[in-house]
Design a protein around this motif. Sequence first.
Motif, PDB file in Angstrom:
ATOM      1  N   GLN A   1       0.840  -1.202   0.000  1.00 25.21           N
ATOM      2  CA  GLN A   1       0.000   0.000   0.000  1.00 25.21           C
ATOM      3  C   GLN A   1       0.873   1.251   0.000  1.00 25.21           C
ATOM      4  OE1 GLN A   1      -3.307   0.246  -0.312  1.00 25.21           O
ATOM      5  NE2 GLN A   1      -3.152   2.480  -0.298  1.00 25.21           N
ATOM      6  N   PHE A   2       1.957   1.195   0.798  1.00 24.88           N
ATOM      7  CA  PHE A   2       2.878   2.325   0.842  1.00 24.88           C
ATOM      8  C   PHE A   2       3.497   2.554  -0.554  1.00 24.88           C
ATOM      9  CE2 PHE A   2       7.209   3.956   1.491  1.00 24.88           C
ATOM     10  CZ  PHE A   2       6.934   5.124   2.180  1.00 24.88           C
ATOM     11  N   THR A   3       3.879   1.469  -1.178  1.00 28.82           N
ATOM     12  CA  THR A   3       4.449   1.589  -2.530  1.00 28.82           C
ATOM     13  C   THR A   3       3.420   2.181  -3.493  1.00 28.82           C
ATOM     14  OG1 THR A   3       5.896  -0.309  -2.130  1.00 28.82           O
ATOM     15  CG2 THR A   3       5.498   0.312  -4.420  1.00 28.82           C
ATOM     16  N   HIS A   4       2.172   1.728  -3.356  1.00 25.13           N
ATOM     17  CA  HIS A   4       1.099   2.260  -4.212  1.00 25.13           C
ATOM     18  C   HIS A   4       0.941   3.769  -4.001  1.00 25.13           C
ATOM     19  CE1 HIS A   4      -2.770   2.625  -6.229  1.00 25.13           C
ATOM     20  NE2 HIS A   4      -3.289   3.138  -5.126  1.00 25.13           N
ATOM     21  N   GLU A   5       0.981   4.200  -2.737  1.00 28.50           N
ATOM     22  CA  GLU A   5       0.826   5.625  -2.452  1.00 28.50           C
ATOM     23  C   GLU A   5       1.997   6.419  -3.008  1.00 28.50           C
ATOM     24  OE1 GLU A   5      -1.810   6.859  -1.349  1.00 28.50           O
ATOM     25  OE2 GLU A   5      -2.873   5.261  -0.282  1.00 28.50           O
ATOM     26  N   THR A   6       3.202   5.888  -2.848  1.00 30.58           N
ATOM     27  CA  THR A   6       4.362   6.630  -3.334  1.00 30.58           C
ATOM     28  C   THR A   6       4.362   6.721  -4.861  1.00 30.58           C
ATOM     29  OG1 THR A   6       5.693   4.593  -3.288  1.00 30.58           O
ATOM     30  CG2 THR A   6       5.790   6.022  -1.351  1.00 30.58           C
ATOM     31  N   GLU A   7       3.947   5.650  -5.522  1.00 25.07           N
ATOM     32  CA  GLU A   7       3.944   5.683  -6.987  1.00 25.07           C
ATOM     33  C   GLU A   7       2.916   6.663  -7.516  1.00 25.07           C
ATOM     34  OE1 GLU A   7       3.434   1.658  -8.121  1.00 25.07           O
ATOM     35  OE2 GLU A   7       5.583   1.168  -7.962  1.00 25.07           O
ATOM     36  N   GLN A   8       1.790   6.787  -6.812  1.00 30.67           N
ATOM     37  CA  GLN A   8       0.786   7.771  -7.246  1.00 30.67           C
ATOM     38  C   GLN A   8       1.320   9.195  -7.155  1.00 30.67           C
ATOM     39  OE1 GLN A   8      -3.568   7.204  -6.732  1.00 30.67           O
ATOM     40  NE2 GLN A   8      -2.932   5.930  -5.005  1.00 30.67           N
TER      41      GLN A   8
ATOM     42  N   LEU B   1       6.838   8.917  -6.840  1.00 29.38           N
ATOM     43  CA  LEU B   1       8.022   8.505  -6.093  1.00 29.38           C
ATOM     44  C   LEU B   1       8.372   7.083  -6.495  1.00 29.38           C
ATOM     45  CD1 LEU B   1       7.272   9.871  -2.520  1.00 29.38           C
ATOM     46  CD2 LEU B   1       9.087  10.636  -4.047  1.00 29.38           C
ATOM     47  N   ARG B   2       9.626   6.854  -6.807  1.00 30.38           N
ATOM     48  CA  ARG B   2      10.051   5.532  -7.223  1.00 30.38           C
ATOM     49  C   ARG B   2      11.192   5.043  -6.309  1.00 30.38           C
ATOM     50  NH1 ARG B   2       6.141   6.477  -9.607  1.00 30.38           N
ATOM     51  NH2 ARG B   2       5.639   6.225 -11.832  1.00 30.38           N
ATOM     52  N   ARG B   3      11.306   3.712  -6.240  1.00 28.26           N
ATOM     53  CA  ARG B   3      12.414   3.066  -5.534  1.00 28.26           C
ATOM     54  C   ARG B   3      12.485   3.482  -4.058  1.00 28.26           C
ATOM     55  NH1 ARG B   3      17.626   2.862  -9.412  1.00 28.26           N
ATOM     56  NH2 ARG B   3      17.915   0.942  -8.217  1.00 28.26           N
ATOM     57  N   VAL B   4      11.311   3.566  -3.466  1.00 28.18           N
ATOM     58  CA  VAL B   4      11.221   3.825  -2.026  1.00 28.18           C
ATOM     59  C   VAL B   4      10.354   2.728  -1.425  1.00 28.18           C
ATOM     60  CG1 VAL B   4      10.481   5.412  -0.223  1.00 28.18           C
ATOM     61  CG2 VAL B   4      11.464   6.303  -2.333  1.00 28.18           C
ATOM     62  N   THR B   5      10.791   2.168  -0.291  1.00 28.15           N
ATOM     63  CA  THR B   5      10.008   1.129   0.360  1.00 28.15           C
ATOM     64  C   THR B   5      10.092   1.316   1.857  1.00 28.15           C
ATOM     65  OG1 THR B   5       9.631  -1.255   0.516  1.00 28.15           O
ATOM     66  CG2 THR B   5      11.918  -0.513   0.553  1.00 28.15           C
TER      67      THR B   5
ATOM     68  N   HIS C   1      10.265   0.914  11.751  1.00 34.31           N
ATOM     69  CA  HIS C   1      10.321   0.921  10.298  1.00 34.31           C
ATOM     70  C   HIS C   1      10.286   2.371   9.820  1.00 34.31           C
ATOM     71  CE1 HIS C   1       9.327  -3.297  10.681  1.00 34.31           C
ATOM     72  NE2 HIS C   1       9.516  -3.460   9.391  1.00 34.31           N
ATOM     73  N   ARG C   2      10.960   2.604   8.742  1.00 29.08           N
ATOM     74  CA  ARG C   2      10.893   3.918   8.118  1.00 29.08           C
ATOM     75  C   ARG C   2      11.213   3.756   6.642  1.00 29.08           C
ATOM     76  NH1 ARG C   2      16.268   6.729  10.729  1.00 29.08           N
ATOM     77  NH2 ARG C   2      17.835   5.511   9.617  1.00 29.08           N
ATOM     78  N   PRO C   3      10.877   4.755   5.857  1.00 29.97           N
ATOM     79  CA  PRO C   3      11.144   4.648   4.424  1.00 29.97           C
ATOM     80  C   PRO C   3      12.631   4.536   4.144  1.00 29.97           C
ATOM     81  CG  PRO C   3       9.546   6.375   4.882  1.00 29.97           C
ATOM     82  CD  PRO C   3      10.108   5.964   6.194  1.00 29.97           C
ATOM     83  N   ARG C   4      12.940   3.681   3.165  1.00 28.52           N
ATOM     84  CA  ARG C   4      14.324   3.496   2.721  1.00 28.52           C
ATOM     85  C   ARG C   4      14.379   3.523   1.199  1.00 28.52           C
ATOM     86  NH1 ARG C   4      18.219   4.283   6.573  1.00 28.52           N
ATOM     87  NH2 ARG C   4      17.869   3.015   8.431  1.00 28.52           N
ATOM     88  N   LEU C   5      15.544   3.862   0.691  1.00 31.92           N
ATOM     89  CA  LEU C   5      15.746   3.818  -0.751  1.00 31.92           C
ATOM     90  C   LEU C   5      15.916   2.365  -1.174  1.00 31.92           C
ATOM     91  CD1 LEU C   5      18.246   6.782  -1.094  1.00 31.92           C
ATOM     92  CD2 LEU C   5      15.794   6.794  -1.630  1.00 31.92           C
ATOM     93  N   LEU C   6      15.211   1.976  -2.217  1.00 34.67           N
ATOM     94  CA  LEU C   6      15.237   0.600  -2.679  1.00 34.67           C
ATOM     95  C   LEU C   6      16.343   0.439  -3.722  1.00 34.67           C
ATOM     96  CD1 LEU C   6      13.775  -2.110  -2.442  1.00 34.67           C
ATOM     97  CD2 LEU C   6      12.314  -1.383  -4.338  1.00 34.67           C
ATOM     98  N   GLY C   7      17.286  -0.460  -3.452  1.00 37.38           N
ATOM     99  CA  GLY C   7      18.347  -0.748  -4.404  1.00 37.38           C
ATOM    100  C   GLY C   7      19.492   0.236  -4.389  1.00 37.38           C
TER     101      GLY C   7
ATOM    102  N   ALA D   1       6.031  14.543  -0.386  1.00 37.48           N
ATOM    103  CA  ALA D   1       5.223  13.483  -0.991  1.00 37.48           C
ATOM    104  C   ALA D   1       5.375  12.177  -0.211  1.00 37.48           C
ATOM    105  CB  ALA D   1       5.640  13.287  -2.454  1.00 37.48           C
ATOM    106  N   LEU D   2       6.593  11.896   0.256  1.00 45.57           N
ATOM    107  CA  LEU D   2       6.837  10.674   1.014  1.00 45.57           C
ATOM    108  C   LEU D   2       6.097  10.694   2.345  1.00 45.57           C
ATOM    109  CD1 LEU D   2       8.403   8.041   0.850  1.00 45.57           C
ATOM    110  CD2 LEU D   2      10.313   9.171   1.988  1.00 45.57           C
ATOM    111  N   GLY D   3       6.085  11.858   3.002  1.00 43.91           N
ATOM    112  CA  GLY D   3       5.346  11.981   4.253  1.00 43.91           C
ATOM    113  C   GLY D   3       3.860  11.742   4.045  1.00 43.91           C
ATOM    114  N   LEU D   4       3.333  12.315   2.965  1.00 46.03           N
ATOM    115  CA  LEU D   4       1.912  12.094   2.641  1.00 46.03           C
ATOM    116  C   LEU D   4       1.638  10.628   2.364  1.00 46.03           C
ATOM    117  CD1 LEU D   4       0.777  15.081   0.402  1.00 46.03           C
ATOM    118  CD2 LEU D   4      -0.440  14.162   2.380  1.00 46.03           C
ATOM    119  N   ALA D   5       2.562   9.968   1.676  1.00 43.15           N
ATOM    120  CA  ALA D   5       2.376   8.551   1.372  1.00 43.15           C
ATOM    121  C   ALA D   5       2.308   7.737   2.652  1.00 43.15           C
ATOM    122  CB  ALA D   5       3.517   8.056   0.484  1.00 43.15           C
TER     123      ALA D   5
END
Length: 855
Positions: free
Chosen positions: A575-582, A585-589, A603-609, A627-631
Amino acid sequence: MTLANDLATWVAERTDWQKDAVGRFCRNENLSEDAVNEIADHLIAGTYPSVAAITAADVPGTSESGESIRLSAVADVEGVNALITGQRLTFASKGLTIIYGDNASGKSGYARLIRQAVTARIKGDLLGDVFAKSVHDQKAVFEYVVGSTATTWALTQGTSRDLSSVRFYDEECGDAYVTTASEISYRPSALTLLDRLSAACDQVRQALSQRLSDNAALRMELPLLGEGTKAKQFLDQLSATTTREQIDEATTLSPDHDVSLSAKLRELTRLQASDLNAEKTRLAQLAAHWATVKSHSDQLAEAVTNQSFDNVAALAKSAIDLRGAAKIASAKNFDAEPLPGVGSATWRALWDAARRYSTTEAYHEHDFPVTTDDAVCVLCQQPLSPDGSNRLGRFDAFIKDTTSRDADAAERRVIQRRDEIARLQSAPAAVTTALSQLQAGGEDVTASQTWMTEAATVATEIVAWVDGTREERPTTSGVAPGTTIGERRQTLITASANIDSTSFNDSVRALKSEVADLQAAEQFAKAKDNLVKELVRLQARTKIEEARRLTDTTGITRKATALTTAYVTSIVRDQFTHETEQLYLRRVTLAPTKGRRDVTLQHRPRLLGAILDADIDDVLSEGEQTALGLAGFLTEVEFDESKSAVVLDDPVSSLDASRRSRVARRLAELARSRQVVVFTHEATFVNALNKAARDLGVDVAERAILRQGERPELTADKHPWSVKDIPSRINHLEAEIARLKKERGQLDSDEYTRRAQEWGGRLSQAWERVVNLDVVNELVDRGTNEVRPRMFKMLVGITEQDDNDYQSGYAKASEWAPRHDQAPETNFTAPEPDELEAELVRFKEWVRRIKGYKK
């Protein structure tokens, strides 16, 4: 099981103080310094009152009934920021409520007030009017609906469990959902209870640590004792478990302490002044003296034991018994025999000679005397008559009866043993001399002397008993010192034989140690009062330390980790990924942190890869972080099953136009299933929200907070003209024409002209706004300067008629607008309502056609 149920079950198993703290946090209360100190006092005393555990309904983010919570209004506000009294800010019960307010209008004052009442990741202080000359109590009434039941809550009532189901978001909360300097990380709001509990543990632990410091300052002054002494060892081991009895025992000096210390000091002085050979001779002499004492001691020991007395008693009894038997035997009379002297020594010799002759010569195969019928007397060589045979038998019986002789022997033995014991009633001169020499040489002879004195008394009692002057059986003395004396003697012999410079020095050191022990014991005894006070301090310290252990956060960390693992699942991450992509935001998990800071594993957001290890706020731009905070916030809201209200204050700060449009659409989507309230000062975002709501069929309620002169915070139920979008402006213009038609007959020419010109000016602005939004902005996004080539096709659709209508309609509206002074020679006449309505129809039709071209 839900997160709230799981958390409530875990809290029920915590200590009472932690259950109480969590209950306070559920009510959105903070722990004041006084409350922290009160907790610390109770923990130390072990008097914390029993506390009922929270339920799942108490956990923030869940309403008490489990039903949806919707805000209705905020009213009767006093003492909050600079908000004026008497205002009532209402909210639509469903759909999207857009509250517009310019900067400094008071919009943020209402937003902060709501944040104080509901659940927010960051809670700031709710200030009063900082420019006011007097301070007023803060008041406000919240009207809201639980399910279908209307109710109210006042700011003065404490925290509302129901309102905790409402979630709030602003820029500060957005930072918390991403990462800040304090590393507040993304997690379900219910888990922030564990964060606060860990923080409370830190606060209480700090208070207890201060008490430990205060306790340390009370440490008593105690004597400096020699290393290795018994007193020093006791002092080193002094602890809260030490008892008063142990202190009494350790500080009580033996009755002979002073004498012993004095003797050892003299001995130490003597040794230090002596040499090896002299010491060797001295030890040998002492061993010899102990040998003399031991010999006498062993004799006494053998004489005064129970076994020895039993032997003497047996001898006496035997002598008495034998003497009685002798008396009976002597009663026999040989006077009737033919010859006298039977039984005399001469006769016994004759009898013995006859025995030898009979057994060796005459009748060597028979026992003597032989008295058979054919027997012959071995003395007279004549056959035995019956009388002779009988006489020989009597003689044999007499000879065999030794009673008298045995009685004499027994009596002699009793007298001999009695005399032996009698000699032990006093110590020989050699023994007395040996004891004196031993005592002078520093040997401890007290026990030996005491025992020998007691044993000599027992010997006297035995003698008296034998002599018949004592009837009572003598009481034997205790354990004889012979073994101990022997061991000491052997020690001295060995020491004398082995003495050299090393052993001599060892002896000196040992004696020094004994002296040091005695001296330390004396110091220790004098410090008894301070020792008792130190024990009291240590016992108090132990209670503080035990209380401090109750603030350990290890269990909280483990539970936070377990709950995070269990409830921040792949579904939540998806769901978090879905919110960020909308939000582009890419490559954040979401990922668990690798360590812990002050509180818990989170847990907190991290850069993916990412190849390089970098903090997310060092990589993402300010807009991307927003945008990440909103996600993060929207992810949390998505999993709120109660579908309670969501309130956002300026959620699109730092976002570009494209992301703003996406946020607007996401909020409109959210408003399909719950009440959404948005505070904003940006007109373009209001337009984006309106557009998204229309596209999705979501109801929109307009609210505004306006300035009133120098005072802000006047509430209104309509947006100001400057922020209305095209449909709203058309509705406004239509409503105004209807009012002009209705009121035309009551208006004078100046008032009608003013209102008609104002209407014309707003129509002119509507023409400008529609070209701006529906033509220009469709081709080039002015927020990002993005050119949209696919929208060029709409230009192909615009006809000459469209151009003529625009030119004519915009010119007519501009002509009516009050922006220019009308020249006197034009003789300007304000248009009638029908003419105004015709121009509005032209405008509406033009807008309809242009929108059609975009499709």
